[in-house]
Design a protein around this motif. Sequence first.
Motif, mmCIF file in Angstrom:
data_model
loop_
_atom_site.group_PDB
_atom_site.id
_atom_site.type_symbol
_atom_site.label_atom_id
_atom_site.label_comp_id
_atom_site.label_asym_id
_atom_site.label_seq_id
_atom_site.Cartn_x
_atom_site.Cartn_y
_atom_site.Cartn_z
ATOM 1 N N GLN A 161 0.606 -1.112 -0.047
ATOM 2 C CA GLN A 161 0.056 0.048 -0.018
ATOM 3 C C GLN A 161 0.752 1.311 -0.034
ATOM 4 O O GLN A 161 0.250 2.521 -0.088
ATOM 5 C CB GLN A 161 -0.899 0.049 1.309
ATOM 6 N N PHE A 162 1.817 1.166 0.305
ATOM 7 C CA PHE A 162 2.976 2.496 0.331
ATOM 8 C C PHE A 162 3.494 2.424 -1.187
ATOM 9 O O PHE A 162 4.456 1.693 -1.632
ATOM 10 C CB PHE A 162 4.242 2.118 1.089
ATOM 11 N N ILE A 163 2.779 3.268 -2.019
ATOM 12 C CA ILE A 163 3.371 3.307 -3.416
ATOM 13 C C ILE A 163 4.231 4.588 -3.817
ATOM 14 O O ILE A 163 4.332 4.828 -5.019
ATOM 15 C CB ILE A 163 1.797 3.325 -4.292
ATOM 16 N N ALA A 220 6.106 3.871 7.836
ATOM 17 C CA ALA A 220 6.995 3.933 6.905
ATOM 18 C C ALA A 220 7.558 5.299 6.796
ATOM 19 O O ALA A 220 6.696 6.204 7.384
ATOM 20 C CB ALA A 220 6.486 3.694 5.424
ATOM 21 N N ILE A 221 8.595 5.683 6.244
ATOM 22 C CA ILE A 221 8.934 6.994 6.185
ATOM 23 C C ILE A 221 8.936 7.472 4.881
ATOM 24 O O ILE A 221 9.443 6.598 4.011
ATOM 25 C CB ILE A 221 10.413 7.459 7.086
ATOM 26 N N ALA A 222 8.589 8.873 4.478
ATOM 27 C CA ALA A 222 8.765 9.315 3.350
ATOM 28 C C ALA A 222 10.087 9.391 2.840
ATOM 29 O O ALA A 222 11.064 9.695 3.693
ATOM 30 C CB ALA A 222 8.016 10.520 2.974
ATOM 31 N N LYS A 223 10.573 8.980 1.791
ATOM 32 C CA LYS A 223 11.808 8.987 1.026
ATOM 33 C C LYS A 223 12.470 10.328 1.078
ATOM 34 O O LYS A 223 13.586 10.594 1.282
ATOM 35 C CB LYS A 223 11.806 8.392 -0.476
ATOM 36 N N SER A 224 11.674 11.354 0.768
ATOM 37 C CA SER A 224 12.086 12.816 1.015
ATOM 38 C C SER A 224 12.506 13.224 2.293
ATOM 39 O O SER A 224 13.511 13.987 2.513
ATOM 40 C CB SER A 224 10.984 13.703 0.369
ATOM 41 N N GLU A 225 11.802 12.554 3.323
ATOM 42 C CA GLU A 225 12.128 12.903 4.605
ATOM 43 C C GLU A 225 13.352 12.249 4.901
ATOM 44 O O GLU A 225 14.195 12.843 5.927
ATOM 45 C CB GLU A 225 10.870 12.515 5.686
ATOM 46 N N LEU A 226 13.632 11.013 4.599
ATOM 47 C CA LEU A 226 14.702 10.297 5.003
ATOM 48 C C LEU A 226 16.109 10.681 4.197
ATOM 49 O O LEU A 226 17.060 10.972 4.820
ATOM 50 C CB LEU A 226 14.693 8.966 4.637
ATOM 51 N N LYS A 256 10.092 4.304 2.621
ATOM 52 C CA LYS A 256 10.889 3.480 3.037
ATOM 53 C C LYS A 256 10.187 2.542 4.416
ATOM 54 O O LYS A 256 9.643 3.409 5.461
ATOM 55 C CB LYS A 256 12.145 3.831 3.523
ATOM 56 N N VAL A 257 9.901 1.350 4.105
ATOM 57 C CA VAL A 257 9.142 0.657 5.053
ATOM 58 C C VAL A 257 9.892 0.317 6.412
ATOM 59 O O VAL A 257 10.920 -0.339 6.171
ATOM 60 C CB VAL A 257 8.346 -0.392 4.623
ATOM 61 N N ILE A 258 9.369 0.403 7.468
ATOM 62 C CA ILE A 258 10.076 -0.105 8.624
ATOM 63 C C ILE A 258 9.548 -1.174 9.288
ATOM 64 O O ILE A 258 8.432 -1.160 9.941
ATOM 65 C CB ILE A 258 10.004 1.137 9.811
ATOM 66 N N ALA A 259 10.327 -2.107 8.650
ATOM 67 C CA ALA A 259 9.692 -3.764 8.880
ATOM 68 C C ALA A 259 9.643 -4.118 10.627
ATOM 69 O O ALA A 259 8.592 -4.836 10.814
ATOM 70 C CB ALA A 259 10.693 -4.463 8.354
ATOM 71 N N ASP A 260 10.389 -3.465 11.170
ATOM 72 C CA ASP A 260 10.004 -3.732 12.837
ATOM 73 C C ASP A 260 9.018 -3.178 13.347
ATOM 74 O O ASP A 260 8.484 -3.303 14.474
ATOM 75 C CB ASP A 260 11.512 -3.162 13.448
#
Length: 178
Positions: free
Chosen positions: A12-14, A57-63, A18-22
């Motif tokens: 669902q994160f499209i 998840a964290i937005a790629k731009s934020e990371l 970056k998904v945080i699996a933990d």
Amino acid sequence: SSAAVQTQLTKQFINEEKVIADSFTIDRAAGVSVPAIGEVATGKAKLTSATTYSLTAIAKSELQAFLRDSVTKQITNSSIQRIYSDGSDSAVLSGYTKSDQLSTVNISATGKIGPSIDEAYVLKVVKGKHFGDIQSTLGQVSGVEDVDVKFSYFWVATVPNDKSKITIEFVSADAGSK
């Protein structure tokens, strides 16, 4: 199964998050019985419980912004150094914890800082020069470990004066990344 739900949530994160699996959690509400406990069932009894699955998840731009800021703080002289990579493409997120007020995650990434070499400067230096002259001139730039010049034909000994016929490529020494 929980793994199938986690995979479904990840899909669902499209937007390149970056998904945080933990961070995958399962919250099960208390079961509700019909008829209620202690009452007589006049047919089939039913027990239901709501389950909430969540994934962060964290937005790629934020990371990227966070890592770029972190790498920028490590530059000792911005006039001769620049960032080649912030490390966000290969960042690993682990150790996720969540409380009522905040969530934390450990980020492991390797950024790349190197010499700040202006492509226009390199073009100016190499035009019309021989292989050895180019190597000695660019090899003196702080942070440059190796200079390689490739000519289109083995009999060519000098770089053309036409900058449209020159291709410049900067390669990081550790992983061959550009």
